[in-house]
Motif scaffolding. Structure first.
Motif, PDB file in Angstrom:
ATOM      1  N   SER A 126     -25.144  40.342 -11.143  1.00 36.90           N
ATOM      2  CA  SER A 126     -25.311  39.058 -10.442  1.00 36.90           C
ATOM      3  C   SER A 126     -25.972  38.015 -11.325  1.00 36.90           C
ATOM      4  N   ASN A 181     -26.482  41.081  -3.474  1.00 38.83           N
ATOM      5  CA  ASN A 181     -25.461  40.414  -4.287  1.00 38.83           C
ATOM      6  C   ASN A 181     -24.208  41.258  -4.499  1.00 38.83           C
ATOM      7  N   HIS A 204     -29.507  48.092  -8.077  1.00 38.34           N
ATOM      8  CA  HIS A 204     -30.433  48.457  -9.162  1.00 38.34           C
ATOM      9  C   HIS A 204     -31.761  48.990  -8.635  1.00 38.34           C
ATOM     10  N   HIS A 258     -30.819  41.574 -25.432  1.00 35.50           N
ATOM     11  CA  HIS A 258     -32.025  41.530 -26.263  1.00 35.50           C
ATOM     12  C   HIS A 258     -31.936  42.693 -27.261  1.00 35.50           C
ATOM     13  N   SER A 297     -31.701  34.300  -8.454  1.00 33.01           N
ATOM     14  CA  SER A 297     -30.794  35.381  -8.063  1.00 33.01           C
ATOM     15  C   SER A 297     -29.419  34.785  -7.801  1.00 33.01           C
TER      16      SER A 297
END
Ligand code: NAP
Length: 349
Positions: free
Chosen positions: A181, A207, A222, A274, A341
């Motif tokens: 999302s 979501n 999650h 990252h 979000s």
């Protein structure tokens, strides 16, 4: 006719609010367009630039990555764009360091190969959510050979096909998108699905519908403790070749889950937003995307405009407009820092 006046939201020192004041009116060099911005979008990177001055090469700085507006000037050799065209574009101050390449201004220089015509039916505030996320998604999906994201960190190389305007048959490949999302995760889901890839997304439970609208075949929560088991089972049931995970969140928690899934399935690619975990098993090829990459040029050139026109590429996540005017960028950055979000924060101009 006298030249218009440019203004920008300048960062004079890391950790301070942006200050709106005059800026030189940029000119378009070869391969560039100058966009008169009608909307700009906020990305998490912008907060790091404001807070720590990361990537700032020249003070005072103008940064920001996403613009939508009208072409004010096209560079001498530029084809496909002319004054007055409605466009979206990816501003790359991040790599050039030049203030005129930052989005947080009334006029911004955009490389012509990181811009696309915005269909008339799409507003600037909707269209502005697309560009940087598209480039990040293409970097996650379609890089073929690893390069260097930053010293000592390789870029991932999933080598998956570009999105297609045609109805794609299944490619027989399954990809997990962690952070389905998020802006980057949802755009990756859209582009992967348009390349015939079966996407399993990991998003917040609220979501699930959003991730499915972006094309995810299945979505898992999650926050659900058995998420790893559920995702592994779904990958098995997909019947496709598991190619790996794109982790659009990239925290210690998501990395632990990524590695648990990959170890159960015999390895694969781990593409991250990252630097990847420092220790990965030999059968995991991990890397960090760097979302300024010529690999995205064919997608800007051949896909974005017709796909937007056809409704195949959608301006998602939808914008939340924080305010009108450059002075609202500080407030938008503050909101971004607090977290969003399934939306992208936008300032109209
Ligand atoms: N390396 C590069 O070139 C590059 C390029 C672009 C972005 N980035 C980085 O990529 C990251 C994402 O950027 P963005 O603009 O896409 O962010 P974003 O849209 O602001 O991300 C917000 C989303 O993150 C989701 N999320 C948070 N924690 C999660 C978790 N544990 N599992 C799954 N989803 C989670 C939230 O999902 P729910 O609300 O559904 O819970 C929310 O929708 C940032 O760190 C950014 O700096 C890197």
């Amino acid at each position: 006719m006298s030249a218009p006046k440019n203004q920008a939201a300048w960062l004079k020192k890391a950790g301070t609010p942006l200050e709106v004041s005059d800026a030189p009116l940029p000119t378009a060099g070869p391969g560039e367009i100058v966009v008169k911005n009608a909307a700009i979008a906020i990305n998490p990177l912008d907060c790091h630039m404001q807070d720590q001055g990361v990537f700032v090469q020249q003070w005072p700085a103008i940064f920001g990555c996403d613009v939508a507006g009208e072409v004010y000037e096209a560079g001498p050799d530029v084809q496909g764009f002319k004054k007055g065209d409605r466009v979206i574009g990816h501003a790359i101050n991040l790599v050039t360091g030049r203030p005129q390449d930052g989005a947080f201004a009334l006029y911004t220089v955009i490389p012509a190969d990181k811009a696309a015509i915005l269909p008339d039916a799409i507003s600037f505030q909707d269209g502005v959510v697309v560009s940087f996320a598209v480039e990040a998604a293409v970097c996650a999906l379609s890089v073929k050979e690893p390069g260097i994201a930053m010293p000592g960190v390789s870029t991932p190389a999933l080598g998956l096909p570009y999105p297609s305007l045609d109805a794609m048959p299944s490619s027989g490949k399954t990809l997990v998108v962690y952070g389905g999302s998020s802006s980057v995760g949802s755009m990756t889901t859209q582009l992967a699905t348009a390349a015939g890839i079966h996407v399993i997304a990991i998003s917040g439970a609220h979501n699930f519908d959003f991730s499915k609208r972006c094309g995810a075949a299945q979505v898992f929560d999650h926050k659900d403790p058995p998420v790893i088991k559920k995702v592994i089972k779904a990958i098995g049931k997909s019947g496709g070749e598991f190619v790996g995970i794109f982790d659009a969140i990239a925290t210690p928690e998501t990395y632990a889950n990524d590695l648990a899934i990959l170890s159960k399935l015999g390895g694969g690619h781990l593409a991250c937003v990252h630097p990847p975990p420092t220790e990965v098993p030999a059968n995991v090829r991990a890397g960090m995307i760097f979302a300024v990459n010529d690999v995205a040029t064919p997608v800007y050139k051949n896909y974005v405009t017709p796909a937007l026109q056809a409704g195949k590429l959608r301006c998602l996540p939808p914008p939340t407009v924080v305010g009108k005017g450059l002075e609202h960028i500080n407030e938008a950055l503050k909101k971004s820092r607090a977290g969003v979000s399934a939306t992208k924060l936008v300032v109209t101009l």
